[in-house]
Design a protein around this motif. Structure first.
Motif, PDB file in Angstrom:
ATOM      1  N   ARG A  20      16.126  38.824  60.048  1.00 43.45           N
ATOM      2  CA  ARG A  20      15.101  37.821  60.276  1.00 43.45           C
ATOM      3  C   ARG A  20      13.714  38.446  60.255  1.00 43.45           C
ATOM      4  N   ARG A  21      13.535  39.543  60.960  1.00 42.01           N
ATOM      5  CA  ARG A  21      12.240  40.213  60.942  1.00 42.01           C
ATOM      6  C   ARG A  21      12.454  41.616  60.404  1.00 42.01           C
ATOM      7  N   VAL A 705       6.654  41.893  60.506  1.00 46.01           N
ATOM      8  CA  VAL A 705       7.485  42.109  59.326  1.00 46.01           C
ATOM      9  C   VAL A 705       7.176  43.503  58.783  1.00 46.01           C
ATOM     10  N   LEU A 714       2.679  38.322  59.980  1.00 46.35           N
ATOM     11  CA  LEU A 714       2.447  36.964  59.522  1.00 46.35           C
ATOM     12  C   LEU A 714       1.777  36.213  60.665  1.00 46.35           C
ATOM     13  N   CYS A 716       0.228  32.925  62.117  1.00 51.38           N
ATOM     14  CA  CYS A 716       0.310  31.480  61.908  1.00 51.38           C
ATOM     15  C   CYS A 716      -0.556  30.768  62.938  1.00 51.38           C
ATOM     16  N   CYS A 721      -1.018  30.161  57.301  1.00 54.40           N
ATOM     17  CA  CYS A 721      -0.216  31.370  57.518  1.00 54.40           C
ATOM     18  C   CYS A 721      -0.863  32.502  56.721  1.00 54.40           C
ATOM     19  N   TYR A 723      -0.833  36.706  55.826  1.00 51.18           N
ATOM     20  CA  TYR A 723      -0.109  37.982  55.900  1.00 51.18           C
ATOM     21  C   TYR A 723      -1.119  39.120  55.909  1.00 51.18           C
ATOM     22  N   THR A 754       7.493  28.905  63.781  1.00 54.52           N
ATOM     23  CA  THR A 754       7.857  29.428  62.468  1.00 54.52           C
ATOM     24  C   THR A 754       8.957  30.460  62.627  1.00 54.52           C
ATOM     25  N   CYS A 756      11.001  33.504  60.304  1.00 49.17           N
ATOM     26  CA  CYS A 756      11.036  34.288  59.085  1.00 49.17           C
ATOM     27  C   CYS A 756      12.460  34.785  58.864  1.00 49.17           C
ATOM     28  N   TYR A 760      12.920  33.693  53.034  1.00 50.95           N
ATOM     29  CA  TYR A 760      12.281  32.431  53.381  1.00 50.95           C
ATOM     30  C   TYR A 760      11.465  32.552  54.654  1.00 50.95           C
ATOM     31  N   ILE A 761      10.480  31.675  54.779  1.00 46.83           N
ATOM     32  CA  ILE A 761       9.807  31.436  56.038  1.00 46.83           C
ATOM     33  C   ILE A 761       9.842  29.933  56.270  1.00 46.83           C
ATOM     34  N   VAL A 774       8.559  33.933  51.502  1.00 45.73           N
ATOM     35  CA  VAL A 774       7.676  34.863  52.190  1.00 45.73           C
ATOM     36  C   VAL A 774       6.784  35.605  51.200  1.00 45.73           C
TER      37      VAL A 774
END
Length: 1001
Positions: A20-21, A705, A714, A716, A721, A723, A754, A756, A760-761, A774
């Protein structure tokens, strides 16, 4: 008696790391190279910088060579989800405004109140038209709170005006706004196909091939159908369909609602006298994307983009065929200014399944052309065109500024007390407005320029974000939660903390027993935030509020033992030994994601950060589990307080960023006021990471990330959003400066949370899940989920919704949004959003799960099994209801072509205004149904389940999908696979139409 099956926790856990991260890399999308073309004598002819995609080796992936997940192949920024004006505004009552901003640049604003895809989710959609492009945003609807034009523009970060917005009442404005939207690009595409023999190294040689080989013809048959150009009524892609001046035949196909015309070199006119074959180059040289089919094996000289003399072509797809194993090899060249686009090539980029190769290639080409439109060359041209159109339209409206066509009528103006004559005049104006819009919409559909999608996409494949029903009915509001093995630990607002077990997968969905929730803590402990750390045998929770708030730490094995042996429900008094005393008044905490050896916790107490660590090896962790003696055993003594860090304000969002060495280079990202800052854990020094240029800031998340091993964040906030790469570190100081890899994008709706999950995000809003990539922020899909709330996301994603699985039976097949008006509350045109509840009922929560392994493409190991496995099943609690029967996708296959044709005919009549208004009898029936007893209501839903399947097909009646089938001979491709797995979740529902209830396919 509940029995547990113990499992050793020493097994490796990849709960978060690399998932996920975790790690992601742009290298999967190729690297930029300088490509040089030389003549036979070795002299350099041309050179260019292109990004070369030739497949990459993903060491952490367990894909087998030459294969990939079919679900990774997505159309990016699909027109069906991005062309809002055509889909949601045109042909419906809405409002349009004109104004000039502080820089005296004119702008247009369109606003509509609609039922989101017939999901009983009323919301405002707004489009801001400016010379820099269009900005879209969705805002929640409240019947008690009016919405003004200025508040909508403020949400779009437009707060100052040279001239305030005025409403445009002329219905002809719809035609002009549709032209503005069409500047986003064509919904149909033309691609070049160039045939090259083995050894050919110049464009003159390639264009001079009069005929193709047998393998080339086989490839063309794979791309599409051979059509006769003369008299062709579909999309022609610039070819002559009257006099055969551009050839007799061509290759054409429809893919997911897009008409594709291929300019095939061997089908275009050939001239023996003209060695440069100008007629062929005139078409293929002006295509943004060109396929080069090259004969020969991999050892022979390969094609390079520099061999083609074209200033317009930005993307080349090199295709080779291997007759030995009947496979295709793909290589992609993109001019370096083209933004990244997917899908990334598999490694090696060899395709043995020809149908999958076709899908991959066509999606790659469509995404590539869309990405090319964002390059400076095309973006500047589009901006100039848009600016010219907006200024021209504004000038045309200027003479009417002092007339009745433009006025200062408020956006939320209502007319219930107005004279009868004025009300009739307003209704007549709206009726004319709708008539003009529907005629324009029908004309666009017949012309073949309507943004649609493949109607049967849902039957072809299973999308990675498809969810599973976890708990069909939960009677309490959930504050927070986290997964525990395959179970879910949730904190409720009024019933304490409960452990929920999923239905047994060995049972069919209809026969699966509902397991009652097991209470772990009673309501005296009000938990606001929690983390379940299975490898650490630890539960962290923030409970209470204000000055009484504390952090609590528990051993999972102790909680498990209490549930197993004594059914112990712990109270706040039982947790006195589990308090971390120095955390009094904590309003927020965060933990490090990649806790391999050291677990780090940062607790925010007003404007102070308290850093806490727990150092314990995995072996010690296992030993501590084995020596648990009782429920009083607390891990509090294992935590140590490191330091306090003072901030200038109380943090709203926090995230821990691991340094590359772990020696005095860990960072804390905090969000407060109008900024994101990085705080050095060792020194407390703060560095400005990002400043928010907005009057109002709603901080959502800061997600850590790692790209190629370097830390990034990231950020938000609002509907933005961003990066930011924060590495490499220079000693203890992060290098925070503009980076070429930094990017930002806008969500269509302001998210509440959100998640990640590479690639995908996902943004979770009040009523939708917006899914993007992403690597570039491109939209993939938007799913409507009424009254949505994210519950847990550290491993598998759990969320709750008010919509039950079988709520489609309550949906009307008529598009209730077709007559929606935000300014007229009369019964004739105000949209009706009925409550799904009957009188006296309390709304239950329905919990769904998206497995992380589906999103990230590999299995996620679990260090512990669910704490409720192998227990004796007891009777369900009275408040819990059994799961509703699921409707598999096989049912939707029963829709015949005649039924679809009938629905299309009905839709066409609605567009032409031939459909009568629904009688009031249906309203009476709905009232009667709401008064039914719960038992009778359930029986009625079962009886109408099959009927609701057919009703779902005609939902979005004026969106044009069914009209395309009825009116356009090309139609959308229908790919129905017999081996499609039956789905058991609410998001691939009764049919594959994209507006179905909770359609997350």
């Amino acid at each position: 008696m509940i029995c547990f099956k113990y499992q050793d926790t020493s097994s490796s856990a990849s709960e978060d790391l690399g998932c996920r991260r975790g790690e992601f890399s742009r290298k999967h999308y190729g690297s930029v190279e300088l490509l040089i073309s030389s003549d036979a004598d070795g002299a350099i002819q041309r050179a260019g910088r292109f990004r070369v995609e030739n497949g990459s080796i993903d060491e952490i992936s367990d894909y087998t060579p030459g294969t990939w997940r079919r679900t990774d192949v997505h159309l990016e920024n699909p027109e069906y989800h991005t062309r809002w004006y055509f889909k949601y505004f045109l042909g419906k009552v809405h409002q349009n405004y004109v104004g000039t901003d502080a820089e005296k640049n004119p702008f247009f604003l369109s606003v509509v109140l609609s039922d989101q895809n017939n999901q009983r989710v009323p919301q405002y959609r707004a489009i801001l038209w400016r010379k820099t492009g269009t900005l879209k945003i969705s805002l929640p609807y409240s019947p008690t709170k009016t919405l003004s034009v200025k508040s909508i523009l403020s949400a779009m970060n437009v707060d100052r005006f040279e001239k305030g917005p005025r409403e445009i009442l002329n219905p002809e404005i719809q035609k002009d706004l549709l032209v503005l939207e069409e500047q986003e690009g064509s919904v149909n595409f033309k691609f070049g196909v160039l045939y090259a023999k083995d050894g050919q190294l110049t464009d003159d040689e390639m264009f001079s091939n009069e005929m193709g080989s047998e393998t080339f013809e086989k490839f063309l048959n794979l791309l599409g159908d051979t059509i006769c150009l003369q008299g062709w009524a579909g999309y022609r892609g610039g070819l002559d369909t009257k006099n055969d001046t551009t050839g007799i035949n061509s290759i054409y196909t429809v893919y997911q609602g897009h008409e594709l015309m291929f300019h095939v070199s061997t089908m275009l006119p050939y001239s023996k006298e003209n060695k440069q074959q100008v007629e062929r180059k005139r078409h293929i040289g002006n295509d943004i994307v060109t396929i080069v089919f090259q004969e020969g094996d991999d050892a022979s000289p390969s094609f390079k983009p520099s061999m083609i003399r074209s200033h317009f072509t930005h993307i080349f797809a090199l295709v080779r065929y291997n007759s030995q194993n009947d496979s295709y090899r793909l290589k992609i060249f993109s001019e370096e200014s083209v933004p990244l686009f997917g899908p990334p090539l598999p490694s090696p980029p060899v395709f043995t399944d020809h149908q999958e190769f076709r899908d991959f290639l066509l999606v790659k080409l469509i995404n590539g052309e869309k990405a090319t439109l964002e390059t400076p060359t095309f973006a500047q041209k589009r901006q100039r065109t848009l600016d010219m159109l907006i200024r021209s339209l504004y000038q045309d409206l200027m003479p009417d500024m002092h007339k009745n066509m433009l006025n200062r009528r408020s956006f939320s103006d209502v007319l219930p007390e107005s004279p009868k004559s004025a009300r009739k005049k307003e209704e007549a104006r709206q009726a004319e407005f709708v008539r003009v819009g529907q005629a324009l919409k029908l004309k666009t559909i017949v012309r073949g320029d309507a943004p649609t999608s493949l109607v049967t996409t849902g039957l072809c494949r299973k999308e990675p974000w498809e969810s599973q029903s976890f708990c069909s009915s939960f009677p309490y509001d959930i504050v927070c939660g986290d997964s525990w093995g395959q179970s879910l630990l949730v904190a409720t607002d009024s019933a304490g903390v409960m452990l929920l077990e999923a239905s047994d997968p060995l049972f069919s969905n209809a026969d699966s027993p509902t397991l009652p929730p097991v209470q772990v803590f009673d309501k005296t402990l009000t938990v606001k935030q929690m983390h379940v750390l299975e490898p650490q045998d630890l539960l962290i929770a923030r409970a209470d509020k204000g000055k009484d708030a504390r952090l609590y730490v528990y051993r999972l094995s102790t909680l498990k033992q209490g549930i197993e042996e004594r059914q112990l429900v712990r109270t706040k008094c039982d947790s006195r030994e589990n308090k971390l005393e120095k955390t009094k008044g904590c309003h927020l905490y965060s933990i490090n994601t990649h806790h391999g050896v050291e677990l780090r916790i940062v607790a925010a107490i007003r404007n102070k950060l308290l850093l806490i660590t727990r150092k314990q090896s995995r072996l010690e962790c296992v030993s501590s589990i084995a020596t648990v003696t009782g429920s009083t055993d607390s891990p509090v003594e294992e935590f140590q307080y490191i330091r306090e860090i003072c901030l200038c304000d109380s943090p709203v969002v926090m995230a821990l960023v691991d340094g590359p060495t772990g020696e005095n280079d860990h960072m804390i990202c905090v969000a407060y006021r109008h900024q994101f800052d990085l705080i050095n854990e060792s020194t407390g020094d703060a560095y400005r990471l990002h400043h928010v240029d907005s009057n109002r800031v709603n901080f959502v998340a800061a997600i850590d990330v790692y790209e190629d091993g370097e830390a990034g964040l990231l950020l938000c906030y609002n509907n933005i959003c961003v990066y930011k790469k924060v590495c490499p570190f220079n000693g203890a100081t992060p290098m925070i400066q503009p980076n070429t890899s930094d990017f930002h994008f806008s969500w269509n709706q302001m998210p509440n949370a959100t998640v990640c999950a590479f690639p995908y995000i996902l943004a979770f809003t009040t009523d939708s899940i917006e899914i993007r990539l992403v690597v570039n922020g491109n939209l993939v899909y938007t799913a409507v989920v009424p009254e949505l709330q994210l519950t847990a996301s550290r491993s598998d994603i759990y969320f709750i919704s008010s919509a039950p699985i079988n709520s489609a039976s309550n949906c009307s097949s008529r598009d209730t949004s077709s007559q929606s008006s935000p300014q007229t509350p009369t019964g004739y045109e105000m949209p009706v959003f009925p409550s799904p509840l009957g009188d006296g009922e309390t709304q239950s929560k329905h919990i769904y799960k998206i497995p992380l392994s589906n999103l990230v493409g590999r299995s996620i190991e679990r260090p512990l099994k669910s704490p409720l496995v192998n227990k004796v099943l007891t009777a369900p609690a009275p408040s819990m209801t059994g799961p509703a029967p699921m409707i598999g996708s096989t049912t939707s296959l029963s829709l015949s072509r005649m039924e679809i044709k009938e629905i299309a005919s009905r839709t066409r009549k609605e567009l032409l205004g031939l459909t009568e208004e629904p009688s009031s009898k249906a309203d009476g029936n709905s009232v009667k149904q709401r008064r039914m007893s719960k038992k009778n209501k359930e029986e009625e839903q079962k009886r109408t389940a099959e009927i609701s399947i057919a009703e779902q097909v005609g939902m979005e009646s004026v969106d044009g999908e069914t009209d395309i089938q009825q009116l356009c001979p090309s139609g959308s491709e229908v790919e129905v696979r017999d081996d499609s797995p039956p789905t058991a979740n609410p998001f691939t529902f009764s049919t594959s139409f994209e507006d179905d209830i909770l359609d997350l396919k």
